[in-house]
Design a protein around this motif. Structure first.
Motif, PDB file in Angstrom:
ATOM      1  N   LEU B 216       0.830  -1.202   0.000  1.00  9.49           N
ATOM      2  CA  LEU B 216       0.000   0.000   0.000  1.00  9.49           C
ATOM      3  C   LEU B 216       0.869   1.260   0.000  1.00  9.49           C
ATOM      4  O   LEU B 216       0.587   2.236  -0.689  1.00  9.49           O
ATOM      5  N   ASP B 217       1.968   1.209   0.761  1.00 12.47           N
ATOM      6  CA  ASP B 217       2.856   2.376   0.821  1.00 12.47           C
ATOM      7  C   ASP B 217       3.497   2.677  -0.534  1.00 12.47           C
ATOM      8  O   ASP B 217       3.796   3.824  -0.840  1.00 12.47           O
ATOM      9  N   GLU B 218       3.699   1.626  -1.338  1.00 12.86           N
ATOM     10  CA  GLU B 218       4.217   1.859  -2.696  1.00 12.86           C
ATOM     11  C   GLU B 218       3.165   2.560  -3.559  1.00 12.86           C
ATOM     12  O   GLU B 218       3.483   3.433  -4.361  1.00 12.86           O
ATOM     13  N   LEU B 219       1.911   2.158  -3.393  1.00 12.44           N
ATOM     14  CA  LEU B 219       0.830   2.797  -4.157  1.00 12.44           C
ATOM     15  C   LEU B 219       0.770   4.288  -3.861  1.00 12.44           C
ATOM     16  O   LEU B 219       0.506   5.098  -4.737  1.00 12.44           O
ATOM     17  N   LEU B 220       1.014   4.635  -2.588  1.00 17.18           N
ATOM     18  CA  LEU B 220       0.912   6.040  -2.195  1.00 17.18           C
ATOM     19  C   LEU B 220       1.960   6.928  -2.873  1.00 17.18           C
ATOM     20  O   LEU B 220       1.818   8.142  -2.917  1.00 17.18           O
ATOM     21  N   LYS B 221       3.012   6.304  -3.407  1.00 18.94           N
ATOM     22  CA  LYS B 221       4.013   7.090  -4.147  1.00 18.94           C
ATOM     23  C   LYS B 221       3.490   7.484  -5.524  1.00 18.94           C
ATOM     24  O   LYS B 221       3.831   8.518  -6.066  1.00 18.94           O
ATOM     25  N   ASP B 222       2.660   6.600  -6.111  1.00 17.38           N
ATOM     26  CA  ASP B 222       2.177   6.832  -7.471  1.00 17.38           C
ATOM     27  C   ASP B 222       0.778   7.436  -7.538  1.00 17.38           C
ATOM     28  O   ASP B 222       0.366   7.942  -8.580  1.00 17.38           O
ATOM     29  N   TYR B 223       0.042   7.310  -6.449  1.00 16.92           N
ATOM     30  CA  TYR B 223      -1.346   7.770  -6.461  1.00 16.92           C
ATOM     31  C   TYR B 223      -1.574   8.771  -5.334  1.00 16.92           C
ATOM     32  O   TYR B 223      -1.024   8.632  -4.249  1.00 16.92           O
ATOM     33  N   LYS B 224      -2.415   9.766  -5.612  1.00 15.01           N
ATOM     34  CA  LYS B 224      -2.670  10.833  -4.625  1.00 15.01           C
ATOM     35  C   LYS B 224      -3.487  10.318  -3.452  1.00 15.01           C
ATOM     36  O   LYS B 224      -3.434  10.857  -2.352  1.00 15.01           O
ATOM     37  N   ALA B 225      -4.334   9.322  -3.725  1.00 13.75           N
ATOM     38  CA  ALA B 225      -5.152   8.732  -2.656  1.00 13.75           C
ATOM     39  C   ALA B 225      -5.391   7.268  -2.980  1.00 13.75           C
ATOM     40  O   ALA B 225      -5.333   6.869  -4.142  1.00 13.75           O
TER      41      ALA B 225
END
Lengths: 275, 459
Positions: B216-225
């Motif tokens: 999930l923390d990786e997703l937060l790098k690419d996505y605003k939410a």
């Protein structure tokens, strides 16, 4: 998606295949597994990844053609794609310094143990590996594991190569003559059971890598449940590695045979279709 | 004022339908829909809307039906509900909009669900208009493609967001796909609604387990939410002796083998399922009814074992009625004590009789074992349908995500905001097993909150 970029036969029914799955190649750690579907109407089956190449986004699997799904997978050629590849699932193996480690591998477990063997070697362990097969023709990866291990034993049931007998023969000798700090057994359930039964008497920590029937691989169905130390655990999310001295192997072997009749029928229909 | 009864909906005959997996309820014809719509009083202060978790303007869409403006009626529903063909079928309307309908006080409430379904089916070909704002440059990730995830995705896509929808399985739909059988919710209906979400520009990524394939923390790098709608995917077992015998399935496994993997079509499909002649389903919710009714269609004699009495059955009345029509037997006030078997396969279950005591924390009277009262049933298949817990994969692999006692993700109910900045959650991962429409309602609230967060930058 999930394109096959390399394929080779390691023995008459063991195939090595390299597939393009960048996210899994990046994320997977030794001990974890993937789930594949060959085609839209296929089963979901768990398989272990032997090597991964993060830079090129590739994973390499080794499987034995035993049932319909693995036979269909074996028919897939370079350039073709699989319907689904999902993972990594399960927990990484607890890689650390144990000291003198013995790896016992049989069947496709010989391939499955490779990434863990490498990691344990890098962690400074002294690695002795025992590979077992029914006969010489079924052996593969003796070179791969030989190069990782400090010492390699090979056994065949018929004596056509290496030591004649089961993997427990050299294992017992090692247990009797040296200090062993950890044993990892990967392969047929009956072999993992025999190894665990043997090491129990020596009180040597023994890990086994279980391979039950699975569907989703995310803890949703509970089909892979196994009794460990009297408690029900899910292999997909709690495993796949467990303490071999605590696993109810008889129950596991029983559960693995749930669909034996249907598996035979599916295979027969496939063979008839091919003929 | 004449109190005309509601127009009944045609159904497949029970004798026939237990031989197939086709939809049981056949829906209204245009004439039937017009007749039923005519019963609506068009209340100036409509109570039905208050009973709807997504606040569909019910009188407005029914009024449009009366005027035979079906496309407009469909669009009116779609303003609030992205999946009307699904909610028209699986919502427990009797506990929601129809419960609060004023007609219910004097007779039968207006058949809102049936009318919703009529409109959605009538417009299946031509009303799927895709209207959305231009791309606003912001990317949002949604985890899980069940009802909550699909709703958030559609709502945000309409507002101009680029949405990536991650799904762990190979097919989209979450519980709609793996959990609800075809005879209640046909697969082509789910497919149609998902096609609409895709047509809005939502990128669907199957076979990705967030927490395993990508953190999930990786997703937060690419996505605003990020919105988590990963569902209540961890089956609860009874924890009684013999539960791992062959022939004992969780309802999740049993239903996934059928609904997701199509095991009833083996060997055309490769996934097998072994169901015997005497099936026992443990539990009393909709999932238990689904499991029982699937088993009937596979030719088994089926008994539902429920630890409370008939009155406390949590399943929808309609589903209980249909299960009974299809010949499902019920044993109330009993629970399994142990399973026994031969050759590894279950062949009997020892049961404990129960009686009802004082109400427990759920508000229902608690089942208490009756001393010394046990009995044995001969069975060859058991399906455990006693509930699910939130799937722990994401919470276990994500830093700073607060969870409750059952592993449910803790959120602000008005917005779905979690303890982690930029991360929202809703649906069964928050509430535990609940309904499709409640998950959609949570998805809707989170979509609004995500839009506000990404517009103002204020968490």
């Amino acid at each position: 998606m999930y394109k096959i970029v390399d394929k080779k036969r390691l023995s008459n029914n063991v195939v090595q295949m390299t597939i393009e799955v960048p996210l899994i190649a990046k994320a997977i750690k030794p001990g974890q597994f993937i789930i594949i579907m060959v085609y839209e109407k296929g089963e979901r089956i768990p398989l272990t990844v032997v090597t991964s190449d993060k830079e090129r986004g590739l994973i390499t699997i080794v499987f034995q053609e035993v049932g319909k799904t693995t036979k269909l997978l074996g028919k897939k050629e370079i350039g073709e794609e699989l319907f689904a590849v999902m993972g990594p699932n399960g927990n990484p193996f607890p890689v650390r310094y144990y000291g003198n480690v013995v790896l016992v591998a049989g069947g496709v477990g010989v391939a499955e143990v490779v990434p863990i063997a490498k990691a344990l070697k890098e962690a400074g362990n002294h690695i002795t590996t025992i590979i077992g097969a029914r006969t010489k023709e079924l052996l593969f990866f003796t070179d791969v594991l030989g190069s990782i291990s400090d010492k390699l034993y090979v056994t065949t049931d018929d004596g056509s190569y290496g030591i004649k007998g089961l993997v427990t023969l050299p294992l017992k000798e090692l247990l009797d003559t040296s200090r062993i700090d950890m044993v990892l057994a990967v392969g047929p359930t009956i072999m993992m059971k025999a190894v665990s039964d043997l090491t129990r008497g020596y009180k040597v920590k023994t890990y086994v890598s279980l391979n039950p029937i699975m569907i989703d691989g995310t803890g949703m169905c509970g089909g892979c449940r196994v009794t460990v130390d009297g408690k029900t655990r899910f292999v997909c999310v709690d495993g796949p590695e467990f303490d071999g001295h605590l696993v109810d192997f008889d129950e596991l072997m029983m559960r693995q045979r749930t669909y034996i009749e249907q598996e035979r029928l599916a295979l027969k229909l496939l063979e008839e279709k091919d003929a | 004022m004449p109190k005309r009864a509601r127009v009944p909906m045609r159904e497949q005959d029970p004798e026939e339908r237990i031989k197939n997996f086709d939809e049981v309820a056949l829906g209204y014809s245009e004439e039937e829909a017009l007749l039923e719509a005519d019963r609506c009083l068009q209340c100036p202060k409509p109570k039905c809307v208050e009973g709807c978790p997504v606040e569909i303007d019910i009188p407005a869409f029914i009024s449009l039906i009366k005027e035979r403006k079906y496309k407009e009626a469909y669009r009116k529903i779609k303003e609030k509900d992205s999946l009307p063909a699904i909610t028209g079928r699986v919502c427990p309307q009797e506990n929601q909009c129809e419960k609060t309908c004023v007609l219910a006080r004097v007779g039968e409430p207006i058949a809102i669900g049936r009318l919703e379904r009529f409109v959605a089916d009538y417009c299946k070909e031509n009303a799927q208009e895709v209207k959305k704002e231009p791309f606003n440059g912001k990317r949002v990730a949604v985890v899980g493609s069940g009802p909550a995830g699909l709703t958030v995705s559609a709502d945000l896509a309409k507002l101009g967001y680029s949405v990536t929808l991650f799904e762990a399985l190979h097919l989209p739909g979450g519980v709609l796909t793996y959990g609800i059988p075809d005879f209640r919710l046909p697969k082509d209906i789910i497919k149609r609604e998902i096609e609409y979400v895709k047509a809005l520009g939502v990128e669907f990524v199957p076979n990705v387990v967030v927490g395993k394939t990508i953190l999930l923390d990786e997703l937060l790098k690419d996505y605003k939410a990020v919105f988590i709608g990963s569902g209540a995917g961890a089956p609860v077992f009874l924890n009684v002796p013999g539960e791992n015998l062959l022939g004992i399935y969780s309802a999740n496994e049993f239903l996934s083998r059928i609904n997701l993997m199509r095991a009833h079509l083996f060997p055309e499909y490769d996934t097998p399922l072994k169901v015997g002649k005497k099936v026992l389903v443990v539990g009393g919710g909709n999932v238990a009814m689904d499991s029982a009714r699937v088993s009937r269609r596979l030719g088994a004699e089926v008994t539902i074992l429920y630890r409370r009495s008939r009155e406390e059955l949590p399943a929808r009345l309609e589903e209980i009625k249909r299960a009974e029509e299809e010949g499902v037997n019920f044993i109330f006030l009993a629970t399994p004590l142990a399973f026994s078997g031969s050759n590894g396969w279950v062949d009997a279950v020892e049961c404990q009789e129960m009686e009802l005591g004082e109400p427990d924390e759920s508000g229902r009277r608690a089942p208490i074992p009756k001393k010394g009262a046990t009995f044995t049933l001969k069975v060859d298949t058991v399906i455990i349908a006693i509930g699910n817990r939130p799937n722990p994969i994401i919470s276990k692999t994500t830093q700073g995500l607060e969870v409750g006692r059952y592993g449910e993700i803790l959120v602000d109910p008005a917005t779905g905001k979690t303890s982690k900045v930029g991360v929202f959650a809703g649906g069964d991962i928050v509430s535990g097993s609940a309904t499709v429409i409640e998950a959609m309602g949570a998805g809707r609230r989170s979509a609004i909150a995500i839009h506000r967060y990404l517009t103002t930058g204020v968490w």
